[in-house]
Write a protein that holds these residues in place. Structure first.
Motif, PDB file in Angstrom:
ATOM      1  N   TYR A  93      -4.378   6.999  -0.241  1.00 24.78           N
ATOM      2  CA  TYR A  93      -3.837   5.682   0.095  1.00 24.78           C
ATOM      3  C   TYR A  93      -4.327   4.691  -0.982  1.00 24.78           C
ATOM      4  O   TYR A  93      -5.536   4.586  -1.206  1.00 24.78           O
ATOM      5  N   TYR A  94      -3.395   3.985  -1.595  1.00 27.46           N
ATOM      6  CA  TYR A  94      -3.770   3.060  -2.682  1.00 27.46           C
ATOM      7  C   TYR A  94      -2.803   1.879  -2.672  1.00 27.46           C
ATOM      8  O   TYR A  94      -1.720   1.908  -2.054  1.00 27.46           O
ATOM      9  N   LYS A  95      -3.186   0.835  -3.385  1.00 22.90           N
ATOM     10  CA  LYS A  95      -2.329  -0.317  -3.597  1.00 22.90           C
ATOM     11  C   LYS A  95      -2.630  -0.921  -4.962  1.00 22.90           C
ATOM     12  O   LYS A  95      -3.762  -0.838  -5.460  1.00 22.90           O
ATOM     13  N   ARG A 129      -8.210   4.641   0.777  1.00 18.37           N
ATOM     14  CA  ARG A 129      -8.663   5.753   1.632  1.00 18.37           C
ATOM     15  C   ARG A 129      -8.219   7.071   1.026  1.00 18.37           C
ATOM     16  O   ARG A 129      -7.128   7.174   0.438  1.00 18.37           O
ATOM     17  N   GLU A 181       0.856  -1.206   0.000  1.00 14.64           N
ATOM     18  CA  GLU A 181       0.000   0.000   0.000  1.00 14.64           C
ATOM     19  C   GLU A 181       0.878   1.238   0.000  1.00 14.64           C
ATOM     20  O   GLU A 181       1.829   1.356   0.788  1.00 14.64           O
ATOM     21  N   GLN A 182       0.528   2.167  -0.864  1.00  9.40           N
ATOM     22  CA  GLN A 182       1.321   3.370  -1.042  1.00  9.40           C
ATOM     23  C   GLN A 182       0.538   4.599  -0.548  1.00  9.40           C
ATOM     24  O   GLN A 182      -0.698   4.612  -0.515  1.00  9.40           O
ATOM     25  N   VAL A 183       1.302   5.625  -0.189  1.00  5.74           N
ATOM     26  CA  VAL A 183       0.730   6.890   0.277  1.00  5.74           C
ATOM     27  C   VAL A 183       1.306   8.000  -0.589  1.00  5.74           C
ATOM     28  O   VAL A 183       2.533   8.087  -0.765  1.00  5.74           O
TER      29      VAL A 183
END
Length: 369
Positions: A91-93, A159, A66-68
């Motif tokens: 926030y994604y992946k 998110r 998960e990346q920010v």
């Protein structure tokens, strides 16, 4: 020989390079997209993988964690025509490395532009006050739109958060003044309510204190009246039980006469010339009162008759002395008012009063006869 050595070295280098291209070690939480002659062949999972040297090549290395990403502030216009600056955090992946590689060239830039567009649409339908108080609603709307759009890219938006909504400086000043005024109003209301409660409690306390004081005063007066009534009743019962005679009453009067004459408020006394007759008349009246109430000396009273007569004689002598002093004071006062000459005509000097004449009155003699 030298040529053979060069060839051997070249062959060794080629073998090492070939082995390096054929063996690929992929770390955990990463996937490598492999192309063969420019076309997608397969995806390498974490661990040891073998490739065809010089034919297979790794196109991209995709991080599956998960990346920010934080986007810079974006100016947005609200429904009441105010420009606010909004910072967002995403926030994604990556859930599909192949689609993330081939469906879009730069999915980070695409997500940023999609976020800004959606944010402007959402904020444009809200006024400033609602935009400041509806962050959760805005976050849910952004997450739904981004998740639906980025799903075909192999991206999962977990998110979206709004870090800050910054209104213009003039609006911030107005908002601060409004908040200060609201807090001052609440403080004034609380102070007024506290003062009201304090005054109510003080009034209730004063009321209860006044009631208790009035009740205590009433009880004190009741007890005082009961005490006085009991004292009067006790004296009255004692007098009736003692059955006093005429001599005792005359003796009591003679005891009170000097005290009346010595009063500080008594300036002028009119003393009758026939003091003896006045006392005899009072004695007769007291004797008649004693006859009306059935004044018959008791045997116990007769035993102390001598002592009573002796004290009565002393009291009569003191009363006569006080009467003479009063008469002298009256003559001196008249002399001062007439210029120093003592008048010859005035109140006649009272005749000397003997204790025997006070005690041996005709009514007593008649009772003895």
């Amino acid at each position: 020989m030298e040529f053979l050595a060069v060839v051997l070295i070249a062959v060794a280098v080629i073998v090492v390079v070939t082995l390096a291209k054929a063996i690929r070690i992929v770390p955990q939480q990463r996937q490598d997209v492999v192309e063969r002659l420019g076309r997608y062949k397969r995806t390498l999972n974490p661990g040891l993988n073998l490739l065809v040297p010089y034919i297979d090549a790794v196109r991209t290395k995709v991080d599956m964690r998960e990346q920010v990403v934080s986007f810079p502030p974006q100016p947005v216009i609200t429904s009441d025509n105010l420009v606010v600056s909004i910072d967002t955090v995403l926030y994604y992946k990556v859930v599909d490395a192949v689609r993330a590689t081939y469906e879009i060239s730069n999915f980070i830039q695409a997500i940023e532009q999609l976020t800004v567009t959606t944010l402007r649409n959402v904020i444009g339908s809200l006024d400033l006050e609602r935009a400041l108080t509806s962050r959760e609603e805005i976050n849910r709307h952004l997450s739904g739109v981004l998740d639906e759009t980025t799903g075909r890219w192999g991206i999962k938006v977990t998110r979206v958060e709004i870090k800050a909504i910054e209104p213009p400086p003039s609006i911030r000043d107005s908002m601060e003044k409004q908040m200060r005024a609201e807090r001052d109003r609440r403080a004034a209301i609380l102070n007024a309510e506290g003062l009201k409660q304090s005054q109510i409690l003080t009034a209730e306390g004063e009321k209860q204190a006044a009631v208790l004081r009035a009740d205590g005063d009433r009880q004190a007066r009741i007890l005082q009246a009961e005490g006085q009534a009991k004292a009067i009743r006790t004296v009255f019962d004692a007098i009736h039980q003692a059955n006093p005679s005429q001599k005792v009453l005359a003796y009591q009067y003679l005891q009170a006469l000097p005290q009346i004459a010595n009063g500080s408020a008594n300036k002028v006394w009119i003393v009758p010339a026939e003091l003896t007759k006045a006392l005899e008349g009072m004695g007769g009246a007291l004797g008649g009162l004693a006859n009306m109430v059935g004044d018959v000396p008791s045997p116990e009273a007769s035993q102390g008759a001598g002592e009573v007569e002796r004290e009565a004689a002393e009291a009569a002598h003191a009363a006569a002395t006080a009467a003479r002093e009063i008469h002298d004071e009256v003559r001196v006062a008249e002399a001062q008012t007439t210029g120093g000459n003592v008048p010859q005509q005035g109140l006649p000097a009272p005749e000397p009063v003997s204790p025997e004449s006070l005690l041996n009155d005709p009514s007593d003699q008649r009772e003895r006869g």
